[in-house]
Design an enzyme around this catalytic site. Structure first.
Site, PDB file in Angstrom:
ATOM      1  N   GLY A  47      41.405 -40.127  -0.950  1.00  0.00           N
ATOM      2  CA  GLY A  47      41.320 -40.802   0.342  1.00  0.00           C
ATOM      3  C   GLY A  47      41.028 -42.281   0.163  1.00  0.00           C
ATOM      4  O   GLY A  47      40.539 -42.699  -0.895  1.00  0.00           O
ATOM      5  N   GLN A  52      38.162 -50.657   2.417  1.00  0.00           N
ATOM      6  CA  GLN A  52      38.176 -50.646   0.951  1.00  0.00           C
ATOM      7  C   GLN A  52      39.272 -51.540   0.370  1.00  0.00           C
ATOM      8  O   GLN A  52      39.225 -51.884  -0.804  1.00  0.00           O
ATOM      9  CB  GLN A  52      38.368 -49.215   0.420  1.00  0.00           C
ATOM     10  CG  GLN A  52      37.183 -48.313   0.710  1.00  0.00           C
ATOM     11  CD  GLN A  52      37.389 -46.961   0.065  1.00  0.00           C
ATOM     12  OE1 GLN A  52      38.051 -46.092   0.624  1.00  0.00           O
ATOM     13  NE2 GLN A  52      36.843 -46.791  -1.133  1.00  0.00           N
ATOM     14  N   CYS A  99      33.462 -42.396  -5.016  1.00  0.00           N
ATOM     15  CA  CYS A  99      34.132 -43.352  -4.140  1.00  0.00           C
ATOM     16  C   CYS A  99      34.787 -44.438  -4.985  1.00  0.00           C
ATOM     17  O   CYS A  99      34.181 -44.930  -5.939  1.00  0.00           O
ATOM     18  CB  CYS A  99      33.096 -43.954  -3.195  1.00  0.00           C
ATOM     19  SG  CYS A  99      33.777 -45.163  -2.051  1.00  0.00           S
ATOM     20  N   LEU A 100      36.008 -44.800  -4.621  1.00  0.00           N
ATOM     21  CA  LEU A 100      36.741 -45.830  -5.386  1.00  0.00           C
ATOM     22  C   LEU A 100      36.028 -47.182  -5.324  1.00  0.00           C
ATOM     23  O   LEU A 100      36.243 -48.023  -6.186  1.00  0.00           O
ATOM     24  CB  LEU A 100      38.173 -45.963  -4.852  1.00  0.00           C
ATOM     25  CG  LEU A 100      39.064 -44.733  -5.027  1.00  0.00           C
ATOM     26  CD1 LEU A 100      40.404 -44.946  -4.338  1.00  0.00           C
ATOM     27  CD2 LEU A 100      39.264 -44.398  -6.505  1.00  0.00           C
ATOM     28  N   HIS A 141      33.680 -38.595   4.715  1.00  0.00           N
ATOM     29  CA  HIS A 141      33.478 -39.697   3.752  1.00  0.00           C
ATOM     30  C   HIS A 141      34.324 -40.912   4.148  1.00  0.00           C
ATOM     31  O   HIS A 141      33.817 -42.038   4.206  1.00  0.00           O
ATOM     32  CB  HIS A 141      33.841 -39.211   2.344  1.00  0.00           C
ATOM     33  CG  HIS A 141      33.767 -40.275   1.296  1.00  0.00           C
ATOM     34  ND1 HIS A 141      32.874 -40.231   0.244  1.00  0.00           N
ATOM     35  CD2 HIS A 141      34.487 -41.418   1.121  1.00  0.00           C
ATOM     36  CE1 HIS A 141      33.033 -41.313  -0.507  1.00  0.00           C
ATOM     37  NE2 HIS A 141      34.017 -42.049  -0.006  1.00  0.00           N
ATOM     38  N   GLU A 142      35.611 -40.672   4.442  1.00  0.00           N
ATOM     39  CA  GLU A 142      36.507 -41.801   4.767  1.00  0.00           C
ATOM     40  C   GLU A 142      36.117 -42.454   6.084  1.00  0.00           C
ATOM     41  O   GLU A 142      36.117 -43.684   6.199  1.00  0.00           O
ATOM     42  CB  GLU A 142      37.967 -41.338   4.808  1.00  0.00           C
ATOM     43  CG  GLU A 142      38.523 -40.830   3.475  1.00  0.00           C
ATOM     44  CD  GLU A 142      38.237 -41.744   2.306  1.00  0.00           C
ATOM     45  OE1 GLU A 142      38.179 -42.979   2.488  1.00  0.00           O
ATOM     46  OE2 GLU A 142      38.046 -41.232   1.190  1.00  0.00           O
ATOM     47  N   HIS A 145      33.356 -44.984   6.016  1.00  0.00           N
ATOM     48  CA  HIS A 145      33.730 -46.354   5.617  1.00  0.00           C
ATOM     49  C   HIS A 145      33.999 -47.219   6.850  1.00  0.00           C
ATOM     50  O   HIS A 145      33.773 -48.428   6.828  1.00  0.00           O
ATOM     51  CB  HIS A 145      34.984 -46.339   4.738  1.00  0.00           C
ATOM     52  CG  HIS A 145      34.721 -45.989   3.300  1.00  0.00           C
ATOM     53  ND1 HIS A 145      33.945 -46.756   2.483  1.00  0.00           N
ATOM     54  CD2 HIS A 145      35.165 -44.967   2.532  1.00  0.00           C
ATOM     55  CE1 HIS A 145      33.901 -46.215   1.266  1.00  0.00           C
ATOM     56  NE2 HIS A 145      34.626 -45.119   1.275  1.00  0.00           N
TER      57      HIS A 145
HETATM   58 NI    NI Z   1      34.884 -43.967  -0.475  1.00  0.00          NI
END
Ligand code: NI
Length: 178
Positions: A47, A52, A99-100, A141-142, A145
């Site tokens: 995701g 991000q 998380c990226l 989670h997404e 953000h």
């Molecule tokens: Ni993340």
């Protein structure tokens, strides 16, 4: 299309609430979506949220492979604008997340087990779904953000924060899956 630079923890855009997208079919928005999908694949993520990639817009993309789902059904690639989530019962599950924007680390986060979510798709039409388990976790989670929240801020105990590499090494030593 292009692979975009991913904002890392500490970048203020990750801590700010994102703005709603008025027209998901706007060509500039479509280009952003295409670039986010390419970026997610290149980064091996399940995701990605627009903040991000340094865009303060309410836009998330995700794709959940079958092997990550208890139900065994893959979740097709989803693009969601202006999402809203509601818990459908009280139950919560705790599991590791990564998380990226926080590369290398992983930690245990409680999430609602069963949620409903709603938003707009790339064609501007309403998408409304129920989700359980890992699918529900990815969506929560997404969407966090878009509120300016990273998973670390949802961890009840920072003692579970770990380098994924180290956990994988321990798991391999014990001969079991994570
Ligand atoms: Ni993340």
């Amino acid at each position: 299309m292009a692979v975009l630079d991913i904002a890392l923890m500490g970048n203020p855009i990750l801590a700010r609430p994102a703005a709603p997208v008025e027209d998901p079919t706007d060509p500039q928005v479509s280009e952003l979506v295409a670039n986010m999908l390419e970026t997610m694949v290149a980064a091996h993520g399940v995701g990605l949220a627009a903040p991000q990639v340094k865009q303060g817009l309410q836009l998330v993309v995700f794709e959940v492979p079958a092997e990550r789902l208890a139900e065994g059904r893959a979740l097709p690639l989803t693009v969601l604008f202006n999402p809203v989530i509601e818990a459908l019962d009280e139950a919560m599950d705790e599991a590791y997340e990564a998380c990226l924007s926080v590369p290398g680390l992983t930690g245990r986060v409680p999430r609602w087990r069963h949620i409903g979510y709603r938003g707009l798709g790339v064609d501007g039409k309403v998408i409304e779904r129920e989700a359980i388990g890992f699918h529900a976790r990815v969506v929560q989670h997404e969407c966090d953000h878009l509120l300016g929240r990273l998973y670390l801020t949802r961890m009840p105990d920072l003692a579970s924060l770990a380098y994924g590499q180290e956990l994988r090494r321990l798991v391999q030593a014990e001969g079991e899956g994570l």
